[in-house]
Design an enzyme around this catalytic site. Structure first.
Site, PDB file in Angstrom:
ATOM      1  CG  HIS A  35     -77.368 107.767  55.088  1.00  0.00           C
ATOM      2  ND1 HIS A  35     -77.232 107.930  56.449  1.00  0.00           N
ATOM      3  CD2 HIS A  35     -76.153 107.339  54.644  1.00  0.00           C
ATOM      4  CE1 HIS A  35     -75.999 107.615  56.806  1.00  0.00           C
ATOM      5  NE2 HIS A  35     -75.323 107.246  55.749  1.00  0.00           N
ATOM      6  CG  HIS A  75     -77.881 103.538  54.782  1.00  0.00           C
ATOM      7  ND1 HIS A  75     -77.539 102.214  54.615  1.00  0.00           N
ATOM      8  CD2 HIS A  75     -78.343 103.951  53.581  1.00  0.00           C
ATOM      9  CE1 HIS A  75     -77.788 101.853  53.360  1.00  0.00           C
ATOM     10  NE2 HIS A  75     -78.275 102.895  52.716  1.00  0.00           N
ATOM     11  N   GLY A 123     -78.141  98.814  60.519  1.00  0.00           N
ATOM     12  CA  GLY A 123     -77.102  99.762  60.153  1.00  0.00           C
ATOM     13  C   GLY A 123     -75.879  98.997  59.664  1.00  0.00           C
ATOM     14  CG  ASP A 164     -76.601  97.918  45.739  1.00  0.00           C
ATOM     15  OD1 ASP A 164     -77.198  97.153  44.989  1.00  0.00           O
ATOM     16  OD2 ASP A 164     -76.660  99.162  45.659  1.00  0.00           O
ATOM     17  CG  ASN A 194     -79.370 102.231  45.013  1.00  0.00           C
ATOM     18  OD1 ASN A 194     -78.237 101.763  44.828  1.00  0.00           O
ATOM     19  ND2 ASN A 194     -79.773 102.650  46.203  1.00  0.00           N
ATOM     20  CG  HIS A 270     -75.011 106.646  50.471  1.00  0.00           C
ATOM     21  ND1 HIS A 270     -75.847 105.586  50.716  1.00  0.00           N
ATOM     22  CD2 HIS A 270     -74.068 106.616  51.453  1.00  0.00           C
ATOM     23  CE1 HIS A 270     -75.429 104.934  51.797  1.00  0.00           C
ATOM     24  NE2 HIS A 270     -74.357 105.541  52.261  1.00  0.00           N
ATOM     25  CD  GLU A 418     -68.507  79.645  62.328  1.00  0.00           C
ATOM     26  OE1 GLU A 418     -68.452  80.403  61.332  1.00  0.00           O
ATOM     27  OE2 GLU A 418     -68.028  78.496  62.335  1.00  0.00           O
ATOM     28  CG  HIS A 468     -63.651  72.909  72.017  1.00  0.00           C
ATOM     29  ND1 HIS A 468     -64.953  72.533  72.270  1.00  0.00           N
ATOM     30  CD2 HIS A 468     -63.028  71.795  71.565  1.00  0.00           C
ATOM     31  CE1 HIS A 468     -65.120  71.252  71.957  1.00  0.00           C
ATOM     32  NE2 HIS A 468     -63.957  70.776  71.544  1.00  0.00           N
ATOM     33  CG  HIS A 480     -59.041  75.428  65.819  1.00  0.00           C
ATOM     34  ND1 HIS A 480     -58.361  75.767  64.677  1.00  0.00           N
ATOM     35  CD2 HIS A 480     -60.174  74.791  65.408  1.00  0.00           C
ATOM     36  CE1 HIS A 480     -59.037  75.339  63.627  1.00  0.00           C
ATOM     37  NE2 HIS A 480     -60.140  74.748  64.037  1.00  0.00           N
TER      38      HIS A 480
END
Lengths: 674, 674
Positions: A35, A75, A123, A164, A194, A270, A418, A468, A480
């Site tokens: 890249h 990257h 990455g 981004d 960019n 890219h 989480e 759980h 769940h």
């Protein structure tokens, strides 16, 4: 944005910046993979950060008080490798030439533990961003714990370059929210803005506004309009450093692939080499006249000031620490212990032994007791839950919440995040000095899986408290109830999963986790489970071997029952029923597949002799993978389909996860094979 | 916030609201399990929405043009069940009394397909929020496709009630960003802003500001200061409906457990029954005098106006559709076909047959060709990629992007938001009428796992295009190389994974996915793979059976080689090497374990005869689970540890995933068992 004027190539600054660009593009070209665009666009901001601000010593990448640098846009790894090489880390031009080759120091994405100076594996997008929040937290906690008036022995920034993609991933929102809430002012991200992603201009998928989004989360937002304007970048970073009560993000408007006449500002720069011809044109365009993989001496000299500057900084810091040691010997000793990841002598003795008890307690409760017995001894044990502390039993009693401005609390309130928690824990572990843990319901391990995988890949000590752990949670129903989760995490390389069967095994599991070099997932019950009488059954400490004979027959057994966690008790009851029919039963507790698989073949055959093919495993979850231990002949009692909302006892009964069914299955198997 | 005055219980409005509260609390109490606080706090907003705005017909929950309602805070399921019962859906008081019991219509969390009127399974936070964006997208696309002047046959809103937890989860940020970008004005969320989460007040973990965060994403943000103020709620919903160019979120300040004198505004009302005594006090406090599980007639009558109002609305709509059918018979027919989820006759014929070719093409490329051969026939095939369209080959050529204001494009630009994409696809599928697909790298299936699980649980047709399916992606290294992903997804109930070995199998896999009732993951190569000559090998259509004999020996084979995807070709080459040594080899292609396991035992034994125990499986991934097919005797060639950054050919060689190694392994096995 029209193509801006090429920076004056005669100046040392622009020659330095172009060195990063060209070296990156050359390495990608040579590897014929990689890249180039990101390093070429972000070179100026990286240059300013690394030469003007970053506190580091290329000669000692482990210096504890170094600033941390995260290339969240992993990257763009050649950006980082260029910086490391140019700054004089232990990375040669030969290593750069070996970019993306077998066992080189320069893999496709930065890998922690592989390359001197690489702080974190990145990455998968969003992870670096979120992990930095954990790093900055570790810094604040350690500073709060150890710094004294005139002795800021812990005092560093966490910097990152984010893209981004990082910002679009939801985990960055979770992390941004946490970082802003915690007012982590020493966290500074440069946003490589960019406007280009793989599918084209970012605006085809995202039109959100950075400033209000981040200000809403309590961040300090800065903008640099021209990503080649070194002065403005410098000014912005300085402002970010000066703002100590809010994390900062600096949006730097860059041009991807900058310098490439035909590919800059395009997606095509890219993810693939520029091409030999375009590389030539780029060099011409940037006024670059060096041989391939060759850097002007002036540039090297300039960058490598980092070596003596870093050495100097570190020496001064060592002096500070020496004086600190004289004035605060106990703190200094404790600090050293933490940084060296040593554990205090006899720490395990604080863990309670639980008395045999038929009613017993939930292993989550046992875990809570263990945390609280360890916390006074291991004062660097720090963690919390994704808003389930009362259920996960992760609260350290008598400790404050980790919060601004004190930053001395050991209870982290992660909120219902989480994924953010997973990355955050990685950051604490990567920073060093602390033992992080985080809890949620086992089912929600799915939400944090990318972070768990990175903990596994990086071999860092993170402890997951997953409670759980089966359909036994009952009424909350299939959304769940974990079914495939044991299997799906057992398949993950490097992750140790332990599902203890009672309170004493839970204590042992915590010991293993704390002694471990990699991540451990403790998989714990919601419901009470008996505490086995270890006078009758083998010692709980045997779970260090992963699987062990919990109870054997006097003569060779006819069959083996294998259980994990709460289902060990079903196996125990089933054994009685089978024995009543005149068969001899061995019960094997298989709390951790990974640990068992690390034992000698001899031990493994001792526990599961190949000659005994009548084997029945019981686990309240998917059978997936169990053929490894029950063989072609054996049977499995569990649940392959989703669960259901109903009281747990009823679910076990209806799904046939009962001593009776295990016994019948075994007896049928015994008669069939007679 | 101090306790506000109790709403006047004499009015029908407040009696109706209290009916929801009490019924919810009673059901939770009877089940001795559940979440009373959310329904009690959110009852007023739900009441206003359902009685004043929601377009629905309790007599026909499948009416295509109904508004969609999502209870994203699925733990508050009793709120929804109360609304359904009160509004006259096919749900009895007996069902309410059976809340959270075995196979009742009222499971702990709302489950799609289980209860009339439940549009979506919720519980895992953030999912409902994100799924709604897909639903609203489906509405806009269908409206754009079918509506004509004066014939808005598709014209409905997507409403939801979302919680703190939904907003803290990163997936909601991804979804909010997408929804704002797409200007989905008919998406309206009521935010149950009660300031309480399980660990305490939300401010312990989150201090972000809702308005700028959502405005940054292009949303219309409204606030209602008092969650019991029905007029203000009504006004806000009306304003949200009037704003058609932006999605709306209405923050309604509520009090969790409202009405419970000792538990309201506290975490203790969240996740457990109030307790008999507190329930009594609550009733007294709210002026409630009815018998348990009994609703005043006036309230029932009031709510059940929804029945004839709904019927009336639907009749009027049917009239509209009838007239539409007269004026636009073709559109009407197509619309009916889509809504009934029928496929056009002979649709499969459009799929190309690929000529045998040793060089071949990547299965991702084949998939791209299939998508583009199907797209003219299946005009309701809609999808995209999480910013990897050029790599995933998901772009439909000649079609526009799905965007405002036309909404007629079939290429969805999801951005770098895999999790949001997963939930979004679920929303399209749940809405009905369309066939959604979404692509990313296989490794990033981890990011969207919670959404994949919900697709599986809900048995909805979502198609995942997972490319770059192994270490064969090479240089990007271990962060991008799937290892455990096949195993970890194979373990998930209800998900069909297909890993085709060549272009023609890819075509067959697409057929299977489109004909499927549940989700399918297509696992595809980055690299070129040969296109097998089906005159030599069995027909590609055999993958419908999951596994099949790709090539057999004339007499009984000595051994079986099993491969999937790209490794089938390694098996084919290995077979040659083994045959050269004088052994007879059967090659089995095992593209889908799930499909194979659905075949008759007879067929399964035909493919893998128990008598042939010399079996070697080859797959460029984890061995986890493979013992099921190779048995105790067999061997596996693959990779259990993480991958590495290097050119793919080298990785295969170094890791021993080669024809030579497969052949040697097999030959060793054959000699050992002689």
């Amino acid at each position: 944005m029209s193509q801006p004027a090429i920076t004056d190539s005669s100046s040392l600054d622009s020659l330095s910046v172009n060195s990063i660009r060209i070296l990156s593009a050359e390495a990608v070209q040579k590897a014929n993979s990689g890249h180039p665009g990101m390093p070429m666009g972000a070179a100026p901001m990286a240059y300013v950060l690394w030469t003007k601000f970053l506190k580091h010593n290329p000669g000692d990448p482990q210096w504890p008080d170094r600033d941390r640098f995260i290339l969240s846009a992993g990257h763009g790894s050649m950006l980082l490798y260029s910086l490391l090489y140019l700054s004089g880390y232990d990375l040669t031009m030969e290593d750069i030439r070996n970019f993306r080759q077998w066992r080189s120091l320069t893999p496709g994405h930065p890998e922690y533990g592989q390359t001197p100076g690489v702080e974190i594996t990145t990455g998968p997008l969003g992870q670096g961003f979120a992990t930095g929040v954990g790093m900055a937290t570790a810094e604040r906690f350690l500073a709060s714990k150890f710094n004294k008036p005139d002795f800021n022995i812990v005092d560093h920034y966490t910097y990152g370059i984010v893209s981004d993609g990082d910002l679009m991933e939801g985990v960055s929102q979770e992390a941004a929210n946490l970082a802003g809430h915690l007012k982590l002012g020493k966290l500074i991200y440069l946003y490589d803005d960019n406007h280009i992603s793989i599918e084209g201009r970012t605006e085809i998928a995202s039109t959100e506004k950075l400033r209000p989004r981040f200000e809403a989360c309590g961040w300090h937002v800065l903008e640099v309009e021209d990503g080649n304007d070194l002065k403005s970048i410098e000014k912005a970073i300085q402002e970010a450093r000066d703002e100590i009560s809010r994390p900062s993000i600096i949006a730097v408007r860059t041009i991807i692939g900058y310098g490439s006449p035909n590919k800059q500002d395009k997606s095509s720069s890219h993810g693939e080499p520029l091409g030999e011809e375009e590389l030539k044109l780029t060099k011409k365009n940037l006024g670059w006249t060096e041989e391939p993989f060759s850097i002007p001496d002036s540039v090297l000299e300039h960058f490598r000031k980092a070596q003596y500057k870093g050495q100097d900084l570190q020496i001064r810091w060592h002096k500070l620490v020496s004086e600190y040691r004289r004035q605060y010997p106990e703190s200094a000793e404790l600090w050293r212990e933490w940084i060296q990841e040593r554990l205090p002598e006899g720490w395990e003795n604080s863990i309670p032994a639980f008395k045999a008890d038929d009613k017993g307690i939930a292993t989550r409760s046992a875990s809570g007791k263990v945390i609280n017995s360890l916390s006074p001894i291991l004062k660097n044990l720090i963690g919390g839950s994704a808003d389930l502390a009362p259920s996960n039993k992760t609260l350290i009693t008598g400790e404050e919440d980790f919060k601004s401005p004190e930053y001395n609390g050991r209870n982290i309130r992660f909120g219902i995040r989480e994924h953010g928690m997973g990355a955050f824990l990685n950051g604490i572990a990567l920073h060093g000095g602390l033992i992080p843990f985080g809890g949620t319901f086992f089912i929600f391990s799915d939400y944090m899986r990318p972070a768990i995988r990175l903990a596994s890949l990086q071999k860092i000590r993170v402890i997951y408290v997953f409670t759980h752990d089966s359909i036994a949670l009952g009424e909350d129903g299939p959304t769940h109830q974990p079914i495939e989760h044991l299997a799906s995490l057992r398949a993950m390389p490097g992750l140790n999963i332990i599902r203890p069967c009672d309170a004493n095994e839970t204590a042992e599991a915590w010991k293993i986790a704390i002694n471990s070099k990699g991540p451990t997932a403790l998989v714990l019950t919601r419901q009470d489970v008996p505490i086995l009488d270890r006078a009758v059954f083998s010692a709980a400490s045997n779970i260090a071997k992963g699987a062990y004979v919990l109870r054997d027959t006097e003569r060779a057994p006819d069959c083996i029952l294998i259980g994990t966690g709460s289902e060990v008790h079903i196996a125990v009851k089933a054994a009685e029923l089978i024995e009543n029919k005149g068969f001899r039963v061995r019960i094997v507790n298989m709390a951790s597949w990974r640990l068992f698989e690390q034992q000698t073949e001899e031990y493994r055959k001792e526990v599961l002799p190949p000659s005994i093919t009548c084997r029945v495993a019981v686990e309240a979850g998917s059978s997936f993978g169990w053929e490894r231990y029950i063989g072609s002949v054996g049977a499995f009692v569990g649940r392959d389909d989703f669960g259901l909302s109903a009281p747990p006892e009823e679910l076990y009964k209806k799904f046939g996860i009962t001593p009776e069914n295990v016994a019948n299955t075994t007896i049928n198997l015994l008669s069939k094979n007679k």
